[in-house]
Structure formats: structure tokens, C-alpha cells
Design a protein around this motif. Sequence first.
Motif, PDB file in Angstrom:
ATOM      1  N   UNK A   1       0.788  -1.164   0.021  1.00 48.68           N
ATOM      2  CA  UNK A   1      -0.132  -0.055  -0.077  1.00 48.68           C
ATOM      3  C   UNK A   1       1.085   1.259  -0.026  1.00 48.68           C
ATOM      4  N   UNK A   2       2.157   1.196   0.131  1.00 48.35           N
ATOM      5  CA  UNK A   2       3.115   2.179   0.030  1.00 48.35           C
ATOM      6  C   UNK A   2       3.322   2.608  -1.597  1.00 48.35           C
ATOM      7  N   UNK A   3       2.826   1.583  -2.400  1.00 44.05           N
ATOM      8  CA  UNK A   3       2.879   1.893  -3.660  1.00 44.05           C
ATOM      9  C   UNK A   3       1.746   2.576  -4.543  1.00 44.05           C
ATOM     10  N   UNK A   4       1.690   3.676  -5.085  1.00 46.28           N
ATOM     11  CA  UNK A   4       0.757   4.565  -5.535  1.00 46.28           C
ATOM     12  C   UNK A   4      -0.338   3.802  -6.410  1.00 46.28           C
ATOM     13  N   UNK A   5       0.265   2.770  -7.065  1.00 51.40           N
ATOM     14  CA  UNK A   5      -0.626   1.799  -7.903  1.00 51.40           C
ATOM     15  C   UNK A   5      -1.910   1.434  -6.998  1.00 51.40           C
ATOM     16  N   UNK A   6      -1.681   0.984  -5.898  1.00 55.53           N
ATOM     17  CA  UNK A   6      -2.396   0.303  -5.004  1.00 55.53           C
ATOM     18  C   UNK A   6      -3.099   1.119  -3.778  1.00 55.53           C
ATOM     19  N   UNK A   7      -3.064   2.483  -3.856  1.00 54.15           N
ATOM     20  CA  UNK A   7      -3.473   2.997  -2.893  1.00 54.15           C
ATOM     21  C   UNK A   7      -5.111   3.617  -3.267  1.00 54.15           C
ATOM     22  N   UNK A   8      -5.633   3.135  -4.233  1.00 58.86           N
ATOM     23  CA  UNK A   8      -6.836   3.402  -4.502  1.00 58.86           C
ATOM     24  C   UNK A   8      -7.771   1.954  -4.403  1.00 58.86           C
ATOM     25  N   UNK A   9      -8.628   1.968  -3.541  1.00 55.25           N
ATOM     26  CA  UNK A   9      -9.167   0.789  -3.074  1.00 55.25           C
ATOM     27  C   UNK A   9     -10.171   0.168  -4.423  1.00 55.25           C
ATOM     28  N   UNK A  10     -10.308   0.918  -5.503  1.00 53.18           N
ATOM     29  CA  UNK A  10     -11.044   0.393  -6.619  1.00 53.18           C
ATOM     30  C   UNK A  10     -10.147  -0.483  -7.294  1.00 53.18           C
ATOM     31  N   UNK A  11      -8.690  -0.143  -7.308  1.00 53.21           N
ATOM     32  CA  UNK A  11      -7.930  -0.967  -7.906  1.00 53.21           C
ATOM     33  C   UNK A  11      -7.857  -2.333  -7.175  1.00 53.21           C
ATOM     34  N   UNK A  12      -7.677  -2.532  -5.930  1.00 53.62           N
ATOM     35  CA  UNK A  12      -7.620  -3.476  -5.009  1.00 53.62           C
ATOM     36  C   UNK A  12      -8.717  -4.516  -5.307  1.00 53.62           C
ATOM     37  N   UNK A  13     -10.014  -4.021  -5.236  1.00 55.63           N
ATOM     38  CA  UNK A  13     -11.165  -4.621  -5.349  1.00 55.63           C
ATOM     39  C   UNK A  13     -11.245  -5.301  -6.823  1.00 55.63           C
ATOM     40  N   UNK A  14     -10.611  -4.537  -7.840  1.00 56.70           N
ATOM     41  CA  UNK A  14     -10.360  -5.078  -9.091  1.00 56.70           C
ATOM     42  C   UNK A  14      -9.838  -6.235  -9.203  1.00 56.70           C
ATOM     43  N   UNK A  15      -8.843  -6.382  -8.404  1.00 53.20           N
ATOM     44  CA  UNK A  15      -8.038  -7.377  -8.382  1.00 53.20           C
ATOM     45  C   UNK A  15      -8.739  -8.818  -7.914  1.00 53.20           C
ATOM     46  N   UNK A  16      -9.505  -8.671  -6.841  1.00 55.89           N
ATOM     47  CA  UNK A  16     -10.222  -9.559  -6.316  1.00 55.89           C
ATOM     48  C   UNK A  16     -11.302 -10.162  -7.113  1.00 55.89           C
ATOM     49  N   UNK A  17     -12.157  -9.262  -8.044  1.00 56.06           N
ATOM     50  CA  UNK A  17     -13.043  -9.694  -8.834  1.00 56.06           C
ATOM     51  C   UNK A  17     -12.401 -10.344 -10.091  1.00 56.06           C
TER      52      UNK A  17
END
Length: 556
Positions: free
Chosen positions: A307-323
Motif C-alpha cells: 500500500x506504499x505503492x501509489x498503484x495500490x492506494x486506490x481501493x478500486x484497484x484492489x477490489x478490481x484485483x479480487x473480482x
Amino acid sequence: MKFKKLFALTVTAAMTASFFTGCGASNSNTAAKKVETKAKESIIYGINTAPSGVFNPLVADTRYDVNVNAIIYLPLLKIDSKGEFVPALADKYEISEDQKTITYKLNSKAKWHDGKEVTAEDVIFTLTSLADPKYGGELSDVVSRIKGAKEYSSGSAKNVLGLKAVDKSTVQIELTEAYAPALIQISGLQTIPKHIWEKEPVEKWAEAKDLLSKPVGSGAYKLKEYKDGEFVKFSSSEDFFGEKAKTKNFILKVINGDTLQAELKNHSVDIANIKDIKKADIESVKKDGYSVASYEDFMFQYMGFNLRNPKFQDKKVRQAFVYAIDRQAMVDKLIEGRGTGINTALLPTGWAYPKEGLNEYKYDVEKAKTLMKDAGWTLKDGTLVNAKEEKFEVTLKVPTGLKAREQSALIIQEALKKIGVTVKIETMEFPTLMTQVVKNHEFDLYLMGNTLSADPDPKAFWYSKAASDKKGEIGYNIVGYRNEEVDKIIDEGLSTIDRAKRTETYAKFGKIINEDVPEVFLYVQNNDIAYNKNLKNFNPSTFDEFANIENWEIQE
């Protein structure tokens, strides 16, 4: 109260008498014969990942070292398969009416493997070490609510006020407040010998190779020999104060997952975890002379985001990975349904897991693509790019040794490719991954398992202060998740012993983690353990793989 002997085995010799009647009038008696059995001198337990040699329970940071320490060292109390406390180093315990004072009475015959007595001072030394400001392990929270621990840790006190040796065999522990996990955390902590470890500064314990390689414990078995990457050998302790080990030697043997079935067929191991073996092959294992025990593991598999990486600081990105990842297919195909899906940082079979209100993130590639678009990433020639034309390329670090985990990396790589994310897989030995990921925070994504205790205290993994951004500083909030609301909820859940209230509190925690997705929660795999059909008293359970090891024996 005398030491309680668990699962005592009584072997009764069978006597048989045969009478044969001939054609004539005379009868002939055959003398009764005593059927004798002989116990094997060694039991060999096959393991797929080698311990790293950190044989001190206060600084061990891998499950594999934890298992070794569980054999060598005893806690004050053990927990049986029913979740009840049973005697270990302590005969009994008492809790004051206000729930703030715990008193333990040690077994007066308890000894260390070098013959010295186990005393209240050893218990106090163990707990004080966790409050030392230079202690670098993950167990400091065990003593955080002992009266005076914070003052000792800050340097304003020379000892921990809440720790008192009433006499040589009685230790009293006073808490600053009623704290739900205190009893199980303190009781389950393996005590170390003061006369051994006081010689070395606590900050150097993890590197004290000589002491680590020659641990002095208090259990039914003591360390005999350790060869890095190959085996750990134990021998029974003749001076053990409890029930002596029925088998002279116990060996943890590191075996390659690819040769596991051959090892079983050749009977070069007596016990082995076969959760990576195909379901159809389990019948073959049984035909080769093994029984199989199955129980839920206390470790869930997950993929962590940095979560220190700017790519992963938007939870939409993280949620997209799970889906984007078909996690149910992982359970069905990768582990053949021998496990349970998971949607938050708690064990699905535990009392704290939310019974409702969790997003299940069912497999949905189109929803994943939409979320990535909403987060500012656009598909261009099959690859996601942001406004600066930067591609979404990341590295997934994977420890070797667990076949299902290694295979899941390939599944994740292919799944994320479908939404335009390029994943490079980097495999490495587990100690290397620990250094890069946990200590130095050098990663984009990583695969690991997280082990939970019988009391699901999330503080060590999810509290904001448990995260570190400093290279070289270990933080077990590995992903770097910080949420003030979650911190308050964790504190609330730890401040009461009322199970109903705690269940409600942890439901809040579980739902926030489920929404924020700091990790992609994958599954909890069942443990399927093959064991020699002649092995007696083998009773593994979720939180104690080596329960009553002193009573294990194989009758030949």
C-alpha cells in the motif's frame, strides 16, 4: 493439583489359549502365548519447508521454526482439542474477580533440559523480555497490558511492576485493565530459561547462532541435531517431569513435495501433510498402510498489496484485483474443494468471522475492468495505462515450498492479464522473501499465509503502529495498512471478555477490511495428514499439530 497426563496409553498384552481335540480320547493343551509388540525407536515426520534455525519461541517468525519450538519448549498451559486449558509448566491458574490478576502455580518438578529447575523467575524473565525496548520480535503485544510494561519499555522503570514471584513456583501477573486475549496469550507463551538467555542482549537473540542451535527447553523432547535444509532430530528427555516420551527419537525430515508419495510408499516417513496430494491419490496412500486425519488449518492464504505503492492506494484497484481472480475455482480445482473461501482477515470457522454483510467478490472480469477504468486506468492494446501512459506492470514475489501456493501465482498472473495487468512472478526461498518483503518492504505483490491464534487478536497484523516504512525494520502489518477507525475497533475488541460484544466488534473490523481489501484473501486449506496406521495417540487439531507428542508411538 497434580500434572494432568493426556491420553495415557495402556498397553495390555493379549494372552491366547488354544485347545485341540484329537480323534482319540486324549486332549492336548497348547500353552498360552504372550503376544508381544515392540515400539519403534523413531518417528519421522515429513515436512515440506525447512526451519530456519531460530529455536527461541520469542523471536521465531516462521511457522516452521514455531513447530520446532513447540516440541522443545512448554507453555504455562496447553489448550486441548476442545479449547480447554490443561496443565503444562503450570499445574493450575487463578483469575481475580476483577479479571486483572492471573496467578500461575508451576509444577514443582519442572526442569530444563540441562537439569536446572523451572522457576517463577524464568516466567518473569520471559515476559519482561517482550517488554524490552530492544526486543525485535512480534510478541510484544502479549505483555502490552501488564502493569508497568510500558514504563519498562520506555526506560522509566527498571522492572515490570505487574510481574511478581510470590515464591519459587508461583508467579502473579497484574494487568492494567481487563483484556480478553491476555489469558490465552500469556498461558500459551512458551517460557525460556533465564540462566541461558540472560547472557545475550535481547536485540541479538535472532542472530545468536550458538544459543539458537543448542536450545534448552522443558518439553518431553530435546534437540539432538539440526542440519539446515535437511532435518531436525529430537531425543526424549529422561528428566522430563511429566509423562516421558513413549518414542525415543522424533525427527522432522525435510522432503521434496515431488517425492512425497514415493517417501510414503517406501515408508521413509511415518507422518506427512498430504494436502497437496491429489484427492484420488489419497486412497493409494491408505493402501500403503496409512490413515488420514483431516482438520481445519489456522493459516489462510492471501496475496498482499504494498500500500506504499501509489498503484495500490486506490481501493478500486484492489477490489478490481479480487473480482478478476476466480478464487472459488482455486478452491475447487487447485485444492480440490479441500478448503474454504475467505473474504476478510479472520478464520471462517472461528467465532469472530462475520456471519453476514461481507462482499463475496464473486468472479466478475467485466466489473474488474470497470473498477480499473474508474480508478484512472485505460486499456490500450490489451494493457492498462494511466494518464501518463505508464503501464500497469508489477512483480509478484512467491516463496517456494508449498505447491498450491506456487500454482496459485500462475493462476493470478493469467487472471490479471485478462484485465490488462502484467504480472512478473519472482520465486525465492522463504527466508529471502521474509527479508525482502517483511523487513525491507521491497515488493509490489507477494503471496504468503497468515497464521491466527485461537483468540483472533488482529493488532499485530492490522494496527497502524504495527506497520513500518523503514528499510531494515520489521513490521508485521506487512502491507502497510493504516486506518484510525480500525485501530479503535481493535482496541475495543480487546478491552472486554464478553464474547458476544467481541463478536459484534470483530464483525465491524471484518467488514471494513473486506471493503478496503488491503489483501486478496484466497482460502483456508484443510490439513490432511497421513500417518502410519500403527501410530497410537496421534490427535492433531487446528491449533496444536503436536498435541500430546509424548504419547505418540508406533507398535511394530
